[in-house]
Design a protein around this motif. Structure first.
Motif, short mmCIF file in Angstrom:
data_model
loop_
_atom_site.label_atom_id
_atom_site.label_comp_id
_atom_site.label_asym_id
_atom_site.label_seq_id
_atom_site.Cartn_x
_atom_site.Cartn_y
_atom_site.Cartn_z
N ARG A 1 10.69 -0.70 -8.14
CA ARG A 1 9.73 -1.67 -8.51
C ARG A 1 8.76 -0.80 -8.01
NH1 ARG A 1 11.89 -4.84 -5.16
NH2 ARG A 1 11.54 -4.46 -2.95
N ALA A 2 8.82 0.14 -6.61
CA ALA A 2 8.06 1.28 -6.50
C ALA A 2 7.11 1.69 -7.51
CB ALA A 2 8.29 1.67 -5.41
N LEU B 1 9.72 0.20 7.90
CA LEU B 1 8.80 1.76 8.25
C LEU B 1 8.30 0.93 8.99
CD1 LEU B 1 8.05 4.41 6.74
CD2 LEU B 1 6.81 3.04 5.20
N ALA B 2 7.31 -0.46 8.47
CA ALA B 2 6.15 -0.08 9.50
C ALA B 2 6.56 -0.20 11.27
CB ALA B 2 5.31 -1.84 9.38
N ALA B 3 7.44 -0.96 11.57
CA ALA B 3 8.15 -0.75 12.85
C ALA B 3 8.83 1.15 13.16
CB ALA B 3 8.88 -1.07 12.99
N VAL C 1 -0.78 0.75 0.07
CA VAL C 1 0.21 0.88 -0.62
C VAL C 1 2.24 1.03 -0.70
CG1 VAL C 1 0.54 1.21 -2.73
CG2 VAL C 1 -1.76 1.59 -1.99
N LEU C 2 2.19 1.60 0.43
CA LEU C 2 3.93 2.02 0.51
C LEU C 2 3.74 0.31 1.05
CD1 LEU C 2 6.17 3.16 -0.09
CD2 LEU C 2 5.96 4.42 2.21
N MET D 1 7.75 8.77 -7.08
CA MET D 1 7.91 8.59 -5.04
C MET D 1 6.93 9.64 -4.83
SD MET D 1 10.04 6.06 -5.43
CE MET D 1 9.34 5.88 -7.16
N ARG D 2 7.41 10.57 -4.58
CA ARG D 2 6.37 11.54 -4.32
C ARG D 2 4.43 11.24 -3.61
NH1 ARG D 2 6.76 17.99 -5.76
NH2 ARG D 2 6.10 18.01 -4.03
N PRO D 3 3.73 10.82 -4.35
CA PRO D 3 2.69 10.44 -3.91
C PRO D 3 2.90 9.17 -2.73
CG PRO D 3 2.72 10.85 -6.35
CD PRO D 3 3.87 10.70 -5.80
#
Length: 331
Positions: free
Chosen positions: A166-167, A253-255, A243-244, A127-129
């Protein structure tokens, strides 16, 4: 706890499973599921794990009451209990059983992170990248302001293991159905589209130290070497934010990022209108501790920053000039 608290020998698998069945039977009676979901979990373990140092049980801290603990001990014939940092460790006939008090909101996520040995740590490294952290509190986005190294906020992207998988680019079905053995889990995890062997074959920093401390991660590194994996020459580059956002479009997350961008812009304007540097320029007698005391008193009002937003630079300067210095700074 690994059985270290009481220094008991490890139990062979068959005996461990017998003890686990006894513990489960008692917990099913004492803490049945509610409309909100289960009140306890035992993390999944690999089918080929030969022996065990202890039994970890995650229990909702709301349910882990004194009467519940007393009944748990009575039904299993437990005579010795020790409490260390929210963990009730029990001597169950020479085997350590840990009841781990867990916030209800984190109960399922902590179970998912702790299941299947060190899989949670392996997934967390993937998940770090993406700018994410996967741990007992869920899948978190770590936000830092480019121009303020001390400013850090986290946002809970998800509390669901399926989103993590999924990520990572993995089929969640395997996690839920289980693995024949640890090697099968290693093979599955290494097949993730976001997997890199570099952290395990060329370990460095904190993660390198973690590999040395955790036998499961050491075994994973040995598996990769035996399977012919080669460490890439470069670290995994940070992935673009797009990408995320495409992987987790419903996360909010966008908000969150939009709100943080607005807050950063607001704070830049505020700092341009008021700062310690401005105070020192207008009140050169204030330095060190006296300056700190003055700043503390000057900004003490709950609506101070709202006043800064509305005030003109001249109004702010005037208030700084006339504000008395704290008494102990005048001595």
């Amino acid at each position: 706890m690994g059985g270290h608290l009481f220094h008991f020998p490890r139990l062979p698998r068959a005996e461990y499973l017998r003890r686990e069945r006894q513990v489960r039977a008692v917990l099913h009676q004492l803490l049945p599921g509610t409309s909100a979901g289960p009140q306890w979990f035992i993390p999944h373990v690999h089918a080929d794990k030969p022996d065990f140092g202890d039994l970890d049980v995650l229990v909702s801290q709301d349910a882990l009451t004194a009467p519940c603990l007393a009944e748990f001990r009575a039904r299993l014939g437990i005579r010795q209990t020790r409490r260390v940092q929210g963990i009730e460790s029990h001597d169950f006939g020479g085997f350590q059983v840990d009841l781990m008090a867990t916030p209800p909101a984190e109960l399922c996520t902590r179970f998912e992170f702790m299941s299947w040995g060190d899989l949670g740590n392996i997934l967390g490294r993937m998940m770090r990248p993406l700018g994410l952290k996967w741990g007992e509190s869920g899948l978190l986005y770590v936000y830092r302001r480019p121009d303020e190294t001390h400013y850090l906020r986290t946002f809970a992207v998800s509390l669901n293991i399926d989103d993590v998988l999924r990520a990572a680019g993995l089929d969640a079905t395997h996690w839920h159905t289980g693995f024949a053995n640890e090697a099968a889990m290693f093979e599955w995890a290494a097949g993730a589209s976001r997997f890199s062997a570099r952290p395990y074959l060329s370990p460095e920093g904190d993660f390198g130290r973690r590999i040395l401390e955790r036998p499961g991660l050491q075994r994973f590194a040995d598996y990769l070497k035996a399977a012919g994996w080669v460490a890439p020459a470069e670290r995994e580059p940070p992935q673009p934010l797009e990408v995320l956002l495409s992987l987790l479009p419903q996360s909010g997350l966008a908000a969150f990022l939009q709100a943080e961008a607005q807050a950063a812009g607001r704070d830049r304007v505020r700092r341009s209108k008021f700062s310690g540097r401005l105070v020192m320029g207008l009140r050169p007698e204030l330095r060190g501790k006296p300056l700190g005391l003055f700043m503390q008193a000057f900004t003490a009002s709950p609506d101070f920053w709202e006043w800064v937003d509305a005030a003109t630079p001249a109004e702010i300067e005037t208030r700084i000039r006339v504000q008395p210095a704290p008494l102990h700074s005048q001595a």
